[in-house]
Motif scaffolding. Structure first.
Motif, PDB file in Angstrom:
ATOM      1  N   UNK A 115       0.844  -1.188   0.000  1.00 39.36           N
ATOM      2  CA  UNK A 115       0.000   0.000   0.000  1.00 39.36           C
ATOM      3  C   UNK A 115       0.884   1.244   0.000  1.00 39.36           C
ATOM      4  N   UNK A 116       0.289   2.380  -0.311  1.00 43.08           N
ATOM      5  CA  UNK A 116       1.016   3.645  -0.256  1.00 43.08           C
ATOM      6  C   UNK A 116       1.530   3.904   1.160  1.00 43.08           C
ATOM      7  N   UNK A 117       0.713   3.561   2.160  1.00 40.56           N
ATOM      8  CA  UNK A 117       1.119   3.756   3.540  1.00 40.56           C
ATOM      9  C   UNK A 117       2.325   2.919   3.921  1.00 40.56           C
ATOM     10  N   UNK A 118       2.346   1.669   3.465  1.00 40.59           N
ATOM     11  CA  UNK A 118       3.483   0.806   3.774  1.00 40.59           C
ATOM     12  C   UNK A 118       4.773   1.332   3.153  1.00 40.59           C
ATOM     13  N   UNK A 119       4.673   1.788   1.921  1.00 42.85           N
ATOM     14  CA  UNK A 119       5.858   2.329   1.258  1.00 42.85           C
ATOM     15  C   UNK A 119       6.306   3.620   1.934  1.00 42.85           C
ATOM     16  N   UNK A 160       7.233  10.756   6.085  1.00 40.42           N
ATOM     17  CA  UNK A 160       6.834  10.809   4.674  1.00 40.42           C
ATOM     18  C   UNK A 160       5.362  10.433   4.604  1.00 40.42           C
ATOM     19  N   UNK A 161       4.543  11.310   4.050  1.00 38.18           N
ATOM     20  CA  UNK A 161       3.103  11.057   3.971  1.00 38.18           C
ATOM     21  C   UNK A 161       2.794  10.161   2.773  1.00 38.18           C
ATOM     22  N   UNK A 162       1.845   9.238   2.913  1.00 36.59           N
ATOM     23  CA  UNK A 162       1.457   8.390   1.769  1.00 36.59           C
ATOM     24  C   UNK A 162       1.056   9.218   0.542  1.00 36.59           C
ATOM     25  N   UNK A 163       0.507  10.401   0.775  1.00 39.72           N
ATOM     26  CA  UNK A 163       0.132  11.264  -0.340  1.00 39.72           C
ATOM     27  C   UNK A 163       1.329  11.696  -1.163  1.00 39.72           C
ATOM     28  N   UNK A 173       1.986  11.072  -5.081  1.00 40.67           N
ATOM     29  CA  UNK A 173       2.358  12.154  -5.993  1.00 40.67           C
ATOM     30  C   UNK A 173       3.578  11.773  -6.824  1.00 40.67           C
ATOM     31  N   UNK A 174       4.527  11.070  -6.200  1.00 41.13           N
ATOM     32  CA  UNK A 174       5.671  10.589  -6.978  1.00 41.13           C
ATOM     33  C   UNK A 174       5.206   9.659  -8.095  1.00 41.13           C
ATOM     34  N   UNK A 175       4.301   8.756  -7.762  1.00 39.65           N
ATOM     35  CA  UNK A 175       3.819   7.784  -8.746  1.00 39.65           C
ATOM     36  C   UNK A 175       2.982   8.446  -9.842  1.00 39.65           C
ATOM     37  N   UNK A 176       2.308   9.532  -9.500  1.00 43.12           N
ATOM     38  CA  UNK A 176       1.484  10.243 -10.483  1.00 43.12           C
ATOM     39  C   UNK A 176       2.285  11.227 -11.317  1.00 43.12           C
ATOM     40  N   UNK A 214      14.895   1.152  -1.636  1.00 39.99           N
ATOM     41  CA  UNK A 214      15.015   0.230  -0.505  1.00 39.99           C
ATOM     42  C   UNK A 214      13.637  -0.293  -0.096  1.00 39.99           C
ATOM     43  N   UNK A 215      12.643   0.585  -0.121  1.00 38.70           N
ATOM     44  CA  UNK A 215      11.282   0.175   0.256  1.00 38.70           C
ATOM     45  C   UNK A 215      10.694  -0.812  -0.743  1.00 38.70           C
ATOM     46  N   UNK A 216      11.087  -0.686  -2.006  1.00 36.46           N
ATOM     47  CA  UNK A 216      10.529  -1.548  -3.052  1.00 36.46           C
ATOM     48  C   UNK A 216      11.461  -2.707  -3.418  1.00 36.46           C
ATOM     49  N   UNK A 217      12.502  -2.895  -2.656  1.00 37.28           N
ATOM     50  CA  UNK A 217      13.424  -4.003  -2.848  1.00 37.28           C
ATOM     51  C   UNK A 217      13.996  -4.013  -4.274  1.00 37.28           C
ATOM     52  N   UNK A 218      14.499  -2.858  -4.685  1.00 37.70           N
ATOM     53  CA  UNK A 218      15.078  -2.768  -6.022  1.00 37.70           C
ATOM     54  C   UNK A 218      16.264  -1.816  -5.972  1.00 37.70           C
ATOM     55  N   UNK A 219      16.889  -1.623  -7.099  1.00 37.81           N
ATOM     56  CA  UNK A 219      17.986  -0.671  -7.217  1.00 37.81           C
ATOM     57  C   UNK A 219      17.425   0.694  -7.604  1.00 37.81           C
ATOM     58  N   UNK A 220      18.086   1.790  -7.187  1.00 36.07           N
ATOM     59  CA  UNK A 220      17.632   3.105  -7.654  1.00 36.07           C
ATOM     60  C   UNK A 220      17.556   3.195  -9.172  1.00 36.07           C
ATOM     61  N   UNK A 221      18.422   2.423  -9.856  1.00 34.20           N
ATOM     62  CA  UNK A 221      18.420   2.425 -11.316  1.00 34.20           C
ATOM     63  C   UNK A 221      17.112   1.888 -11.889  1.00 34.20           C
ATOM     64  N   UNK A 222      16.386   1.085 -11.079  1.00 35.25           N
ATOM     65  CA  UNK A 222      15.111   0.539 -11.541  1.00 35.25           C
ATOM     66  C   UNK A 222      13.987   1.570 -11.489  1.00 35.25           C
ATOM     67  N   UNK A 223      14.251   2.723 -10.875  1.00 37.63           N
ATOM     68  CA  UNK A 223      13.206   3.725 -10.690  1.00 37.63           C
ATOM     69  C   UNK A 223      13.432   4.980 -11.525  1.00 37.63           C
ATOM     70  N   UNK A 224      14.406   4.926 -12.408  1.00 39.24           N
ATOM     71  CA  UNK A 224      14.724   6.111 -13.206  1.00 39.24           C
ATOM     72  C   UNK A 224      14.703   5.767 -14.687  1.00 39.24           C
ATOM     73  N   UNK A 225      14.729   6.816 -15.500  1.00 38.29           N
ATOM     74  CA  UNK A 225      14.726   6.630 -16.941  1.00 38.29           C
ATOM     75  C   UNK A 225      16.122   6.371 -17.480  1.00 38.29           C
ATOM     76  N   UNK A 226      16.289   6.635 -18.742  1.00 35.70           N
ATOM     77  CA  UNK A 226      17.547   6.355 -19.430  1.00 35.70           C
ATOM     78  C   UNK A 226      18.603   7.394 -19.083  1.00 35.70           C
ATOM     79  N   UNK A 227      19.817   6.927 -18.834  1.00 40.61           N
ATOM     80  CA  UNK A 227      20.921   7.844 -18.530  1.00 40.61           C
ATOM     81  C   UNK A 227      21.226   8.704 -19.747  1.00 40.61           C
TER      82      UNK A 227
END
Length: 238
Positions: free
Chosen positions: A28-32, A44-47, A51-54, A69-82
């Motif tokens: 959930x947004x709250x868990x993240x 950090x507010x769930x809102x 907003x980041x996701x939107x 870290x919250x999503x168990x991934x690398x920061x590179x997985x959350x960004x676009x192309x270098x």
């Protein structure tokens, strides 16, 4: 993760990737938000996560690392192309010193390359750059100072006949020549379709002319799109 004294710069945040990862994990947004807050040490507010996701808010690099870290991934997985050499290093998770050593450079030489975002290595160093940092083609072409040359080549290939330009394209873009020939042919066909439409009604002709002009203005972006489509074709709708 590069140490604090290294320049840490990620590519732009990709909201859809964050939303997709959270969805796959069933969080959930709250868990993240709770996990991000625990990592950062501040509320950090769930809102805000929503907003980041939107895409209505952009997380700072520290929040991107916390979100990863919250999503168990690398920061590179959350960004676009270098788009820069510094971004390529950051995505690769290397320090300045590690990168310099891997490419056969001094630390100062690599720092200068990052600062100017220009690459002028030897063939052996370039091979190492492509292998270690895997820069996206657009980033590599720009770092080598070949963006303007590329646009001229692509415009000529699209407006005349593409095969004679395939070899020159392969010398600029470090990809499979067959893939580049396919993309070059697609660009040529796209432009020729709009050129052919110029013989219609005045309104249709004007629209086709405008589209053709816009295509030539952004022809390099169309090249990268064609390459991405060839490498990662869209999945058919289920």
């Amino acid at each position: 993760m590069p140490p604090a004294d290294d320049h840490y710069v990620l590519p732009p945040f990709a909201p859809a990737r964050a939303a997709a990862l959270r969805g796959r994990l069933g969080l959930t947004l709250g868990q993240v938000a709770w996990a991000v807050a625990a990592y950062c040490g501040s509320p950090v507010h769930p809102g805000l996560v929503e907003a980041w996701e939107n895409g209505t808010a952009t997380p700072e690099s520290g929040h991107v690392k916390a979100l990863a870290a919250a999503l168990w991934c690398s920061p590179a997985d959350l960004v676009g192309e270098a788009a820069t050499l510094a971004q390529c290093r950051t995505v690769a998770g290397l320090t300045v010193s590690e990168t310099a050593t891997a490419l056969g450079l001094t630390r100062g030489q690599w720092e200068d390359a990052e600062r100017r975002d220009r690459w002028q290595g030897t063939p052996a160093q370039t091979d190492a750059l492509l292998r270690v940092l895997c820069p996206p083609p657009a980033c590599y072409v720009a770092a080598c100072g070949n963006s303007a040359r590329l646009r001229v080549l692509l415009r000529e290939a699209a407006t005349t006949w593409w095969p004679p330009y395939a070899e020159a394209l392969a010398r600029i873009v470090p990809l499979d020549p067959a893939l580049l020939r396919h993309a070059l042919e697609r660009l040529h066909l796209t432009y020729q379709r709009w050129e052919g439409a110029a013989g219609g009604s005045p309104r249709e002709a004007a629209l086709a002319e405008a589209r053709a002009a816009d295509f030539l203005e952004r022809v390099d972006l169309y090249l990268w799109h064609e390459i991405r489509e060839a490498v990662n074709p869209p999945r058919p709708a289920s």
